[in-house]
Structures are given as structure tokens and as C-alpha cells.
Enzyme design. Structure first.
Site, PDB file in Angstrom:
ATOM      1  N   GLU A  10      10.011 105.725  31.642  1.00 22.37           N
ATOM      2  CA  GLU A  10       8.984 106.605  32.210  1.00 22.37           C
ATOM      3  C   GLU A  10       8.731 107.771  31.243  1.00 22.37           C
ATOM      4  OE1 GLU A  10       9.883 109.191  35.609  1.00 22.37           O
ATOM      5  OE2 GLU A  10       8.042 108.487  36.563  1.00 22.37           O
TER       6      GLU A  10
ATOM      7  N   GLU B  98      12.013 109.602  46.718  1.00 18.48           N
ATOM      8  CA  GLU B  98      10.723 109.287  46.079  1.00 18.48           C
ATOM      9  C   GLU B  98      10.910 109.527  44.586  1.00 18.48           C
ATOM     10  OE1 GLU B  98       8.213 107.933  47.286  1.00 18.48           O
ATOM     11  OE2 GLU B  98       8.227 108.281  49.434  1.00 18.48           O
TER      12      GLU B  98
ATOM     13  N   CYS C 225       4.002 109.957  39.382  1.00 21.33           N
ATOM     14  CA  CYS C 225       5.094 108.983  39.472  1.00 21.33           C
ATOM     15  C   CYS C 225       4.590 107.549  39.537  1.00 21.33           C
ATOM     16  CB  CYS C 225       5.916 109.283  40.707  1.00 21.33           C
ATOM     17  SG  CYS C 225       4.887 109.465  42.175  1.00 21.33           S
TER      18      CYS C 225
ATOM     19  N   GLU D 280       7.084 107.906  52.530  1.00 18.89           N
ATOM     20  CA  GLU D 280       6.398 109.100  53.031  1.00 18.89           C
ATOM     21  C   GLU D 280       5.055 108.657  53.606  1.00 18.89           C
ATOM     22  OE1 GLU D 280       6.931 111.964  49.614  1.00 18.89           O
ATOM     23  OE2 GLU D 280       8.209 112.875  51.136  1.00 18.89           O
TER      24      GLU D 280
ATOM     25  N   PRO E 256      11.301 124.066  46.219  1.00 21.21           N
ATOM     26  CA  PRO E 256      10.337 123.526  45.251  1.00 21.21           C
ATOM     27  C   PRO E 256      11.022 123.313  43.904  1.00 21.21           C
ATOM     28  CG  PRO E 256       9.688 125.732  46.052  1.00 21.21           C
ATOM     29  CD  PRO E 256      11.091 125.482  46.505  1.00 21.21           C
ATOM     30  N   SER E 257      10.330 122.637  43.006  1.00 19.49           N
ATOM     31  CA  SER E 257      10.822 122.539  41.638  1.00 19.49           C
ATOM     32  C   SER E 257      10.909 123.933  41.038  1.00 19.49           C
ATOM     33  CB  SER E 257       9.863 121.686  40.814  1.00 19.49           C
ATOM     34  OG  SER E 257      10.103 121.903  39.432  1.00 19.49           O
TER      35      SER E 257
ATOM     36  N   TRP F  76       7.595 118.822  40.181  1.00 24.54           N
ATOM     37  CA  TRP F  76       6.624 119.839  39.785  1.00 24.54           C
ATOM     38  C   TRP F  76       5.198 119.348  39.644  1.00 24.54           C
ATOM     39  CZ3 TRP F  76       5.211 117.401  35.473  1.00 24.54           C
ATOM     40  CH2 TRP F  76       6.188 116.779  34.699  1.00 24.54           C
ATOM     41  N   ASN F  77       4.970 118.065  39.859  1.00 22.84           N
ATOM     42  CA  ASN F  77       3.605 117.598  39.566  1.00 22.84           C
ATOM     43  C   ASN F  77       2.613 117.842  40.695  1.00 22.84           C
ATOM     44  OD1 ASN F  77       4.975 115.703  41.075  1.00 22.84           O
ATOM     45  ND2 ASN F  77       3.994 113.959  40.087  1.00 22.84           N
TER      46      ASN F  77
ATOM     47  N   SER G  37      13.229 112.548  39.668  1.00 26.93           N
ATOM     48  CA  SER G  37      13.516 111.446  38.749  1.00 26.93           C
ATOM     49  C   SER G  37      14.630 110.548  39.298  1.00 26.93           C
ATOM     50  CB  SER G  37      13.937 112.022  37.400  1.00 26.93           C
ATOM     51  OG  SER G  37      15.108 112.783  37.595  1.00 26.93           O
ATOM     52  N   VAL G  38      14.760 109.382  38.721  1.00 28.98           N
ATOM     53  CA  VAL G  38      15.801 108.442  39.177  1.00 28.98           C
ATOM     54  C   VAL G  38      17.208 109.039  38.995  1.00 28.98           C
ATOM     55  CG1 VAL G  38      16.833 106.164  38.775  1.00 28.98           C
ATOM     56  CG2 VAL G  38      14.338 106.411  38.879  1.00 28.98           C
TER      57      VAL G  38
HETATM   58  P1  NAD Z   1      13.762 116.190  38.576  1.00 27.60           P
HETATM   59  O1  NAD Z   1      14.525 115.007  39.027  1.00 27.60           O
HETATM   60  O2  NAD Z   1      14.176 116.847  37.320  1.00 27.60           O
HETATM   61  O3  NAD Z   1      13.797 117.335  39.690  1.00 27.60           O
HETATM   62  C1  NAD Z   1      13.317 117.104  40.995  1.00 27.60           C
HETATM   63  C2  NAD Z   1      13.892 118.151  41.918  1.00 27.60           C
HETATM   64  O4  NAD Z   1      15.274 117.901  42.114  1.00 27.60           O
HETATM   65  C3  NAD Z   1      13.793 119.595  41.402  1.00 27.60           C
HETATM   66  O5  NAD Z   1      13.468 120.438  42.473  1.00 27.60           O
HETATM   67  C4  NAD Z   1      15.202 119.867  40.908  1.00 27.60           C
HETATM   68  O6  NAD Z   1      15.556 121.231  40.915  1.00 27.60           O
HETATM   69  C5  NAD Z   1      16.017 119.096  41.913  1.00 27.60           C
HETATM   70  N1  NAD Z   1      17.360 118.715  41.469  1.00 27.60           N
HETATM   71  C6  NAD Z   1      17.783 118.466  40.211  1.00 27.60           C
HETATM   72  N2  NAD Z   1      19.086 118.118  40.223  1.00 27.60           N
HETATM   73  C7  NAD Z   1      19.483 118.147  41.514  1.00 27.60           C
HETATM   74  C8  NAD Z   1      20.715 117.871  42.179  1.00 27.60           C
HETATM   75  N3  NAD Z   1      21.809 117.495  41.516  1.00 27.60           N
HETATM   76  N4  NAD Z   1      20.767 117.994  43.517  1.00 27.60           N
HETATM   77  C9  NAD Z   1      19.667 118.347  44.225  1.00 27.60           C
HETATM   78  N5  NAD Z   1      18.482 118.628  43.644  1.00 27.60           N
HETATM   79  C10 NAD Z   1      18.385 118.527  42.311  1.00 27.60           C
HETATM   80  O7  NAD Z   1      12.256 115.719  38.545  1.00 27.60           O
HETATM   81  P2  NAD Z   1      10.992 116.494  37.948  1.00 27.60           P
HETATM   82  O8  NAD Z   1      11.150 116.498  36.470  1.00 27.60           O
HETATM   83  O9  NAD Z   1      10.791 117.761  38.686  1.00 27.60           O
HETATM   84  O10 NAD Z   1       9.794 115.530  38.370  1.00 27.60           O
HETATM   85  C11 NAD Z   1       9.419 114.419  37.641  1.00 27.60           C
HETATM   86  C12 NAD Z   1      10.018 113.172  38.234  1.00 27.60           C
HETATM   87  O11 NAD Z   1       9.680 113.091  39.610  1.00 27.60           O
HETATM   88  C13 NAD Z   1       9.470 111.913  37.589  1.00 27.60           C
HETATM   89  O12 NAD Z   1      10.514 110.987  37.399  1.00 27.60           O
HETATM   90  C14 NAD Z   1       8.500 111.395  38.627  1.00 27.60           C
HETATM   91  O13 NAD Z   1       8.246 110.028  38.573  1.00 27.60           O
HETATM   92  C15 NAD Z   1       9.154 111.793  39.902  1.00 27.60           C
HETATM   93  N6  NAD Z   1       8.192 111.861  40.995  1.00 27.60           N
HETATM   94  C16 NAD Z   1       8.240 110.930  42.003  1.00 27.60           C
HETATM   95  C17 NAD Z   1       7.306 110.948  43.035  1.00 27.60           C
HETATM   96  C18 NAD Z   1       7.341 109.930  44.145  1.00 27.60           C
HETATM   97  O14 NAD Z   1       6.760 110.185  45.202  1.00 27.60           O
HETATM   98  N7  NAD Z   1       7.957 108.775  43.987  1.00 27.60           N
HETATM   99  C19 NAD Z   1       6.313 111.926  43.047  1.00 27.60           C
HETATM  100  C20 NAD Z   1       6.300 112.871  42.018  1.00 27.60           C
HETATM  101  C21 NAD Z   1       7.241 112.825  41.001  1.00 27.60           C
END
Ligand code: NAD
Length: 487
Positions: free
Chosen positions: A384, A249, A283, A461, A176-177, A151-152, A228-229
Site C-alpha cells: 500500500e 478498518e 484505503c 461500518e 483522531p489521528s 488522517w485521510n 494501517s494493518v
Molecule cells: P495509522 O495506523 O498510522 O494510525 C491510525 C490511528 O491509530 C491513529 O489515530 C494512530 O494514532 C492510532 N494508533 C497508532 N498506533 C496505535 C496503537 N498501538 N494503539 C492504538 N492506536 C494506535 O494509520 P494512518 O497512517 O493514520 O492512516 C493510513 C492508514 O489507514 C492506511 O493504511 C489506510 O489504508 C488506512 N485506512 C483505512 C480505512 C478503512 O476504512 N479501511 C480508511 C482510511 C484509512
């Protein structure tokens, strides 16, 4: 302040709705106001999107790369022309200050589309001379790819995934998120307007279960997730169980190392950008700022002085430098980390509170926060936070700081500030991180690969590396003489 799109999903070149899906409220994080209500994709919507992508992809893959690129290039121009409207959508959806969304969101997606529009025509296989016979390789698309966003940076993420996928001849279904569903729909409309054939870029909304439904679908050849991880681990294991390509990512806890000889104001500027931009929700943020002992006290003094001047408030006011966090859950999480920092014995040098801002009582704001006296094992130095919380750690020597910087499960990014360039390159070479900066922080030009090592992810990417990861190699041996058969 409504921002209701025509419908929840964009499939096969048009908006579709299915109110049978779980409601998905869109909340403006500055006020808590609901600005739109969408619905999560039902299995029917998901099937329609995958089928549209599957049906459209083969013909798209047969078009000359330069012609595919021309459509992406037109979409990049439309993104730029609509930048002001897109920035407003992004600010309403994420809460990020408009002075950021005007320069960092749709413009980054436009750069990405433009780059891949041109790059794909030069991204070819090779001819291998075998002394008579020869071989050649073809770069072929994978088929239907799935993109899942965080979502960022909603439209940037949608652009960073779709542009290399489409340029290479794939189709994409993008989710999308659930927190920020709006701008991917705007991107889908723009692609259509630019001439992208129906079915090649589809947007379906939903929570994690919809994401998992896409990842597990048999037609899908590749998945690229930003998140997220823990999410990355789940997605990678599901994709792996079906032998799908995957790009992850994920999150980070990146080190930013400031040596005594660094330019003080530049190093502080880098540290602030790497902790407070997008209200700290990036991130690759350098959230562990290691400062060498000789510069430490001056660094902290000026850092606090500059941090206290950050203008926090109405995200739609062009003068505002910091908006709220994306939602209440994220605000609560960051507040709990600030409490953990205090409990673990770090000193709160500035910030640390939920500000009271007139007219924004329901907003998810947090002051930009600096902790000093942070040690390596504190929770704020290990986990994080994803909010505007900087940890300053003191160090003495080069070997020591390298070891401490690498003592983390993450490996997304790292930065070094020093005037001693041999040292800068030496230290960067030792740091376990996929994306690094010397005397800068958090710049991500599309020409440069972006991604992490260790738990921060797999794949890259941007750059030509992304085209490689949205394609597969076919090797072809060509005989020019007789077949030497012993039979
Ligand atoms: P999140 O992991 O909660 O969700 C990310 C996406 O994954 C959402 O669209 C969510 O609906 C989807 N999702 C969740 N569970 C799933 C599953 N089991 N199967 C498939 N999809 C699923 O992350 P967030 O809270 O939206 O974003 C924040 C995190 O993203 C932070 O950890 C941040 O560091 C990371 N991030 C990484 C990068 C990068 O390029 N490395 C960039 C931006 C954010």
C-alpha cells in the site's frame, strides 16, 4: 493562517487542556506552516474522558431510540449548515482540495448521522415462537466504545464511528489521528449544540500510546479503528486479550479490472477517482488497475492525456483538483515507492515528480503518477503506497485476472468495468474483497456496508451491519406453562 481550537480535548461537554501532554503541532500540508498547537492527552485527561462516558451512558441507553435519533438528526442539520467552515478546517488539516472537502467530508458524516438517526428505531430484536413458550431477543448497547481515526477523512471517520455507536445507546471516546486533530472537536461541539447529553461523545488527542491506553482500559467494551494493518494487528491483539469487541478498518491494495468491452471513458474516470482523489490517500483505492490486452494501449493513452490535465496546487482554490499529501513523511514514502517502481522496471507513463509550485515551497505535493508495464511481484503492485500512484497491469483472460487480483494479503475493495453484466457478477463473486463496485469505483453510500476481508479488517461500518456491531444480543426464554422438572 491560524486554526487553533479552544483547547485540545473535549470531555464531558466542554473543552479541556492539560499542557503536561506532549505537544501536537498541526501543520498545513500545502505550506508547512504550523496552524495550531495541541497537546496529547495525559493519563488524567484519558481517565476523565472514560469516566464521563461511563457515567453518561446508562441514562442514554434508557432513552427511546427515536429520541436518540432526533438528536443525531439535529446534529446532521448543523453539520450541513456549517459545511463551508468544516470543509475549510478539513482542508487546512489534511491538505485535501476544498472542492473535495466541500462534498465528501462533513456531508458524508451528516448522511451517516441522518441514516442512523432513522434506522435505529427499526433495529430491534425478534420474537421466536417455541410452540407455547416463546423467546425474544433484545439489542443492547455495549457501553463505552472507543473510536480511533486515520488522517485521510477525519470528520467522516468520526461520524461513521460515533453515529451508530450513539444511536444504539453507547457512549464514545474518540481519538483522531495525531496528524488531523481539528474536525473531531468541531463535531463534538455540534453534538452538544444538538442536545447530546454531556459525556456521550468525548474527543481526546494523542499519538499511538494514547490510542493504546484507551484500547486497554478496563471500562472500554469496544474499539473501532481506522488505520494501517500493523496498527490494526496491535489493537486487535490488545482488545482480544481483554475480550473486547473490535472493528478494524485497515489498508488495502485493491484491484480494479477493466475488460475489453468496458466503456473506455467511464473506466478511466473510475480508475482516476480510485487513485487520485484525496491525493491518493484512500484505503479502498484501486491501485492495481488490470486492463485487458485488447483495450490496454488505448486505455493508457487516454489515461495519460486526462491525468496530465489534473490541476494540482493551492488546496483552498476551488479550481484545484489535487492538493498535497498529509505530511512530509508521507510525501517521502510515496517518492520512495516511485523510485522503487522505476528500479523494478515499471515504465513511468506520467507524473512521478515533486512539482514546484509558486508560493507552496514547503508543501508536500506529488504529481499524479501512472506506471505501466507493472508486474505482479513489483513492490508498487504489492504494498500500500497511500499516494497518487497508479499501477497499470495487462491481462488476457478472466480466470487469469481473478487469480492475480486475489494474490494479495489485502481484501478491502475491488472493482470491475465491463458491459457484460453476467461476467461482472461472476467475477465480483470470485474476488476476495469486502466492498466491490461494478462500473463505478469508491462510492461509499451510508446505506451500503463498508469494510474488508483478509488483512484489510474485521467488521463493517455503515448500514444496519454497523448497528449490529455496536450492540449485543440478549436472548430471553419465556415459559407460558409449568416447569417440567424431573425432581
Ligand atoms: P495509522 O495506523 O498510522 O494510525 C491510525 C490511528 O491509530 C491513529 O489515530 C494512530 O494514532 C492510532 N494508533 C497508532 N498506533 C496505535 C496503537 N498501538 N494503539 C492504538 N492506536 C494506535 O494509520 P494512518 O497512517 O493514520 O492512516 C493510513 C492508514 O489507514 C492506511 O493504511 C489506510 O489504508 C488506512 N485506512 C483505512 C480505512 C478503512 O476504512 N479501511 C480508511 C482510511 C484509512
Amino acid at each position: 493562517m491560524r486554526a487553533q481550537p479552544t483547547a485540545s480535548h473535549y470531555v464531558n461537554g466542554r473543552y479541556i487542556e492539560d499542557e503536561g501532554g506532549a505537544p501536537l503541532p498541526v501543520i498545513y500540508p500545502a505550506t508547512g506552516e504550523t496552524i495550531a498547537t495541541l497537546h496529547s492527552a495525559t493519563p488524567n485527561v484519558l481517565e476523565l474522558a472514560i469516566e464521563a462516558a461511563r457515567a453518561a451512558q446508562p441514562a442514554w441507553a434508557c432513552i427511546k431510540p427515536v429520541e436518540r435519533g432526533r438528536i443525531l438528526r439535529r446534529a446532521a442539520d448543523i453539520l450541513r449548515a456549517r459545511n463551508a467552515d468544516l470543509a475549510r478546517i478539513e482542508t487546512l488539516d489534511t491538505g485535501k482540495a476544498i472542492q473535495e472537502t466541500l462534498v465528501a467530508d462533513a456531508p458524508s458524516a451528516a448522511d451517516c448521522l441522518e441514516y442512523f438517526a432513522g434506522a435505529v428505531a427499526t433495529f430491534n430484536g425478534e420474537m421466536i415462537d417455541l410452540g407455547g413458550p416463546f423467546a425474544y431477543t433484545r439489542r443492547e448497547p455495549l457501553g463505552v466504545c472507543v473510536g480511533i481515526g486515520a488522517w485521510n477523512y477525519p470528520i467522516q471517520i468520526a461520524g461513521w464511528k460515533s453515529a451508530p455507536a450513539l444511536a444504539m445507546g453507547n457512549a464514545m471516546v474518540f481519538k483522531p489521528s495525531e496528524n488531523t486533530p481539528l474536525s473531531a472537536l468541531a463535531l463534538a461541539e455540534i453534538y452538544s449544540e444538538a442536545g447530546l447529553p454531556d459525556g456521550l461523545f468525548n474527543v481526546v488527542q494523542g499519538y499511538g500510546d494514547v490510542g493504546a491506553g484507551l484500547v486497554g482500559h478496563d471500562v472500554v467494551a469496544k474499539v473501532s479503528v481506522t488505520g494501517s494493518v500493523p496498527t490494526g494487528r496491535k489493537v486487535l491483539s490488545l482488545a482480544g486479550s481483554k475480550m473486547k469487541h473490535a472493528t478494524m478498518e485497515l489498508g488495502g491494495k485493491s484491484p480494479l479490472i477493466v475488460f475489453d468491452d468496458a466503456d473506455l471513458e467511464n473506466a478511466i474516470g473510475g480508475a482516476m477517482l480510485g487513485n487520485f482523489y484525496s491525493s491518493g490517500q484512500i484505503c479502498s483505492n484501486g491501485t492495481r488497475v488490470f486492463v485487458q490486452a485488447g483495450l490496454h494501449d488505448r486505455f493508457v493513452e487516454r489515461l495519460v492525456e486526462r491525468t496530465k490535465k489534473i490541476r494540482i496546487g493551492d488546496p483552498l482554490d476551488p479550481e484545484t483538483q489535487m492538493g498535497p499529501l498529509v505530511n512530509k513523511a508521507q510525501q517521502d514514502k510515496v517518492v520512495s515507492y516511485i523510485e522503487a517502481g522505476k528500479q523494478d522496471g515499471a515504465q513511468l507513463a506520467c507524473g512521478g515528480h515533486v512539482p514546484s509550485l509558486q508560493g507552496f515551497d514547503g508543501g508536500c505535493f506529488i504529481e499524479p503518477t501512472v506506471f505501466t508495464g507493472v508486474t505482479d511481484n513489483m513492490r508498487i503492485a504489492r504494498e500500500e503506497i497511500f499516494g497518487p500512484v497508479m499501477s497499470v497491469l495487462k491481462f488476457d483472460g478472466e480466470d487469469e485476472v481473478i487469480e492475480r487480483a486475489n494474490d494479495t494479503e489485502f481484501g478491502l475493495a475491488a472493482g470491475v468495468f465491463t458491459r457484460d453484466l453476467p461476467r461482472a457478477h461472476r467475477v465480483i463473486a470470485e474476488l476476495q474483497a469486502g466492498t466491490c463496485w461494478i462500473n463505478a469505483y469508491n462510492l461509499t453510500p451510508v446505506e451500503m456496508p463498508f469494510g474488508g476481508v483478509k488483512q484489510s479488517g474485521i467488521g463493517r461500518e455503515n448500514s444496519l451491519a454497523a448497528l449490529a456491531l455496536y450492540s449485543q444480543l440478549k436472548a430471553v426464554y419465556v415459559e407460558t406453562g409449568d416447569v417440567a422438572a424431573p425432581y
